[in-house]
Design a protein around this motif. Structure first.
Motif, PDB file in Angstrom:
ATOM      1  N   ARG A 131     116.915  75.407  90.155  1.00 53.00           N
ATOM      2  CA  ARG A 131     117.873  75.611  89.061  1.00 53.00           C
ATOM      3  C   ARG A 131     117.195  76.211  87.834  1.00 53.00           C
ATOM      4  O   ARG A 131     117.754  77.088  87.181  1.00 53.00           O
ATOM      5  CB  ARG A 131     118.578  74.300  88.714  1.00 53.00           C
ATOM      6  N   ARG A 132     116.012  75.743  87.518  1.00 54.49           N
ATOM      7  CA  ARG A 132     115.296  76.306  86.376  1.00 54.49           C
ATOM      8  C   ARG A 132     115.021  77.795  86.595  1.00 54.49           C
ATOM      9  O   ARG A 132     115.155  78.607  85.688  1.00 54.49           O
ATOM     10  CB  ARG A 132     113.988  75.548  86.156  1.00 54.49           C
ATOM     11  N   PHE A 133     114.631  78.147  87.811  1.00 55.63           N
ATOM     12  CA  PHE A 133     114.385  79.552  88.128  1.00 55.63           C
ATOM     13  C   PHE A 133     115.659  80.372  87.974  1.00 55.63           C
ATOM     14  O   PHE A 133     115.654  81.452  87.377  1.00 55.63           O
ATOM     15  CB  PHE A 133     113.858  79.683  89.559  1.00 55.63           C
ATOM     16  N   VAL A 134     116.756  79.866  88.524  1.00 49.93           N
ATOM     17  CA  VAL A 134     118.026  80.602  88.463  1.00 49.93           C
ATOM     18  C   VAL A 134     118.482  80.767  87.017  1.00 49.93           C
ATOM     19  O   VAL A 134     118.928  81.852  86.615  1.00 49.93           O
ATOM     20  CB  VAL A 134     119.101  79.885  89.307  1.00 49.93           C
ATOM     21  N   CYS A 148     125.526  80.701  88.371  1.00 44.99           N
ATOM     22  CA  CYS A 148     124.403  79.788  88.560  1.00 44.99           C
ATOM     23  C   CYS A 148     124.517  78.996  89.861  1.00 44.99           C
ATOM     24  O   CYS A 148     123.577  78.969  90.666  1.00 44.99           O
ATOM     25  CB  CYS A 148     124.283  78.847  87.371  1.00 44.99           C
ATOM     26  N   GLU A 149     125.648  78.339  90.076  1.00 43.52           N
ATOM     27  CA  GLU A 149     125.776  77.483  91.252  1.00 43.52           C
ATOM     28  C   GLU A 149     125.662  78.281  92.540  1.00 43.52           C
ATOM     29  O   GLU A 149     125.041  77.829  93.507  1.00 43.52           O
ATOM     30  CB  GLU A 149     127.105  76.718  91.214  1.00 43.52           C
ATOM     31  N   ALA A 150     126.267  79.467  92.563  1.00 45.84           N
ATOM     32  CA  ALA A 150     126.190  80.300  93.765  1.00 45.84           C
ATOM     33  C   ALA A 150     124.757  80.724  94.052  1.00 45.84           C
ATOM     34  O   ALA A 150     124.308  80.706  95.207  1.00 45.84           O
ATOM     35  CB  ALA A 150     127.082  81.533  93.616  1.00 45.84           C
ATOM     36  N   LEU A 151     124.010  81.099  93.001  1.00 45.07           N
ATOM     37  CA  LEU A 151     122.621  81.516  93.197  1.00 45.07           C
ATOM     38  C   LEU A 151     121.745  80.347  93.640  1.00 45.07           C
ATOM     39  O   LEU A 151     120.873  80.511  94.498  1.00 45.07           O
ATOM     40  CB  LEU A 151     122.072  82.139  91.921  1.00 45.07           C
ATOM     41  N   VAL A 152     121.962  79.191  93.070  1.00 46.06           N
ATOM     42  CA  VAL A 152     121.213  78.007  93.500  1.00 46.06           C
ATOM     43  C   VAL A 152     121.474  77.748  94.984  1.00 46.06           C
ATOM     44  O   VAL A 152     120.541  77.461  95.758  1.00 46.06           O
ATOM     45  CB  VAL A 152     121.593  76.776  92.659  1.00 46.06           C
ATOM     46  N   SER A 153     122.737  77.870  95.397  1.00 47.80           N
ATOM     47  CA  SER A 153     123.090  77.647  96.799  1.00 47.80           C
ATOM     48  C   SER A 153     122.411  78.665  97.714  1.00 47.80           C
ATOM     49  O   SER A 153     121.910  78.318  98.793  1.00 47.80           O
ATOM     50  CB  SER A 153     124.615  77.714  96.965  1.00 47.80           C
ATOM     51  N   ARG A 159     115.725  79.903 104.659  1.00 45.39           N
ATOM     52  CA  ARG A 159     114.955  79.078 105.582  1.00 45.39           C
ATOM     53  C   ARG A 159     113.452  79.346 105.543  1.00 45.39           C
ATOM     54  O   ARG A 159     112.661  78.403 105.629  1.00 45.39           O
ATOM     55  CB  ARG A 159     115.500  79.251 107.002  1.00 45.39           C
ATOM     56  N   PRO A 160     112.998  80.606 105.451  1.00 46.07           N
ATOM     57  CA  PRO A 160     111.548  80.805 105.340  1.00 46.07           C
ATOM     58  C   PRO A 160     111.011  80.201 104.049  1.00 46.07           C
ATOM     59  O   PRO A 160     111.760  79.910 103.117  1.00 46.07           O
ATOM     60  CB  PRO A 160     111.410  82.339 105.345  1.00 46.07           C
ATOM     61  N   GLU A 161     109.691  80.041 103.982  1.00 48.99           N
ATOM     62  CA  GLU A 161     109.071  79.470 102.786  1.00 48.99           C
ATOM     63  C   GLU A 161     109.261  80.400 101.591  1.00 48.99           C
ATOM     64  O   GLU A 161     109.121  81.617 101.707  1.00 48.99           O
ATOM     65  CB  GLU A 161     107.578  79.248 103.015  1.00 48.99           C
ATOM     66  N   THR A 162     109.558  79.822 100.449  1.00 45.82           N
ATOM     67  CA  THR A 162     109.794  80.612  99.246  1.00 45.82           C
ATOM     68  C   THR A 162     108.852  80.205  98.124  1.00 45.82           C
ATOM     69  O   THR A 162     108.385  79.068  98.059  1.00 45.82           O
ATOM     70  CB  THR A 162     111.247  80.467  98.746  1.00 45.82           C
ATOM     71  N   GLY A 163     108.600  81.163  97.244  1.00 48.77           N
ATOM     72  CA  GLY A 163     107.846  80.905  96.026  1.00 48.77           C
ATOM     73  C   GLY A 163     108.617  81.455  94.845  1.00 48.77           C
ATOM     74  O   GLY A 163     109.017  82.620  94.840  1.00 48.77           O
ATOM     75  N   LEU A 164     108.871  80.618  93.855  1.00 51.33           N
ATOM     76  CA  LEU A 164     109.621  81.001  92.667  1.00 51.33           C
ATOM     77  C   LEU A 164     108.644  81.208  91.518  1.00 51.33           C
ATOM     78  O   LEU A 164     107.953  80.267  91.121  1.00 51.33           O
ATOM     79  CB  LEU A 164     110.637  79.916  92.299  1.00 51.33           C
ATOM     80  N   PHE A 165     108.600  82.424  90.982  1.00 45.60           N
ATOM     81  CA  PHE A 165     107.607  82.744  89.956  1.00 45.60           C
ATOM     82  C   PHE A 165     108.288  83.083  88.640  1.00 45.60           C
ATOM     83  O   PHE A 165     109.212  83.898  88.590  1.00 45.60           O
ATOM     84  CB  PHE A 165     106.716  83.896  90.430  1.00 45.60           C
ATOM     85  N   LEU A 166     107.806  82.441  87.577  1.00 39.28           N
ATOM     86  CA  LEU A 166     108.402  82.580  86.255  1.00 39.28           C
ATOM     87  C   LEU A 166     107.299  82.741  85.219  1.00 39.28           C
ATOM     88  O   LEU A 166     106.350  81.953  85.184  1.00 39.28           O
ATOM     89  CB  LEU A 166     109.238  81.337  85.930  1.00 39.28           C
ATOM     90  N   LEU A 167     107.440  83.772  84.382  1.00 42.23           N
ATOM     91  CA  LEU A 167     106.575  83.937  83.222  1.00 42.23           C
ATOM     92  C   LEU A 167     107.387  83.605  81.975  1.00 42.23           C
ATOM     93  O   LEU A 167     108.586  83.905  81.904  1.00 42.23           O
ATOM     94  CB  LEU A 167     106.049  85.371  83.132  1.00 42.23           C
ATOM     95  N   GLN A 168     106.736  82.997  81.003  1.00 38.26           N
ATOM     96  CA  GLN A 168     107.418  82.598  79.772  1.00 38.26           C
ATOM     97  C   GLN A 168     106.586  82.952  78.560  1.00 38.26           C
ATOM     98  O   GLN A 168     105.362  83.038  78.621  1.00 38.26           O
ATOM     99  CB  GLN A 168     107.689  81.090  79.770  1.00 38.26           C
TER     100      GLN A 168
END
Length: 257
Positions: A131-134, A148-153, A159-168
């Motif tokens: 959710r923070r990433f979205v 937001c809710e649709a993207l979170v879903s 199914r494959p492994e994911t990595g969420l990357f965020l710069l701030q």
């Protein structure tokens, strides 16, 4: 006999299309022969709501199959959108052109050998908070919070492994990307940089972080899709070692006056 070069290109297209579907999954996936209908009632993404022909030789009953697909799209309140890659039969392309369908939004699918690509960015641990990433992605892109809710879903259904990357910068999100590991490949999705901060190296940094993470987890090849008219992004990816593999575009019926 099909030219060996063409056969090799089509094999690459098939592989990248398969991992791309898994990297950005639709709510529904329905096959009509080798034509794949992808539908997502909760999100307007064209990739999630499109008809995708996957065999150049599957050209039977084009008009009838388009009409049946259109009924499925109408059932969720969307117009039929056809996505044409090199896997689409030439006869379908000719049919759409002959019927006056509108071609729009061409994209380039690119790949890179990670042994040769520029992946020397800093190591960064991916987020675990979808959710923070979205929310960061929506803030950067300016897209409505209602997605937001649709993207979170969608992200939670990968199914494959994911990595969420965020710069701030402080508390402000400045750049994001989603990396999806699948069979020795890492795909980049949802790449975005704050509009007023573009040209400062943030896109390079967040992409390199994802590629580096993928490489450390066994990925040997990177791939992504970028709008053909997005010259700055295309230049960035080429600088990082990506090269064009193929293109795709969408078709829709023209609105009648």
């Amino acid at each position: 006999m099909r030219d060996a070069t063409t056969a090799s290109v089509l094999a690459s297209v098939r592989r990248l299309e398969a991992v791309a579907f898994r990297a950005w999954p639709a709510e529904q996936a329905i096959y009509d022969g080798s034509w794949l209908i992808r539908l997502a009632k909760g999100h307007p993404s064209k990739r999630l709501n499109s008809l995708n022909p996957l065999d150049p030789g599957d050209r039977r009953d084009i008009a009838g199959r388009l009409a049946r697909a259109a009924e499925r799209f109408a059932a969720i309140g969307r117009p039929l959108t056809v996505r044409l890659t090199p896997l689409a039969p030439p006869e379908l392309h000719a049919h759409l052109e002959g019927e006056g369908w509108e071609r729009f939004d061409e994209s380039i699918v690119m790949s890179a050998d990670l042994a040769q690509a520029a992946t020397d960015g800093i190591d960064q641990l991916p987020l675990r908070d979808t959710r923070r990433f979205v929310e960061a992605r929506l803030a950067i892109s300016g897209e409505p919070d209602s997605l937001c809710e649709a993207l979170v879903s969608i992200l939670d259904s990968i199914r494959p492994e994911t990595g969420l990357f965020l710069l701030q910068s402080g508390e402000r999100p400045t750049a994001v990307t989603l990396g999806v590991l699948d069979g020795g490949l890492i795909g980049l999705e949802q790449v975005a940089v704050a509009q007023d901060l573009r040209g400062q190296g943030l896109g390079t940094a967040v992409v390199q972080a994802a590629l580096r993470w993928g490489q450390l987890h066994g990925a040997r090849q990177g791939w992504l899709a970028v709008g053909a008219d997005n010259a700055p992004a295309c230049a960035l990816y080429r600088k990082l070692g990506f090269a064009e593999v193929y293109r795709y575009a969408y078709y829709r019926e023209r609105k009648r006056p």
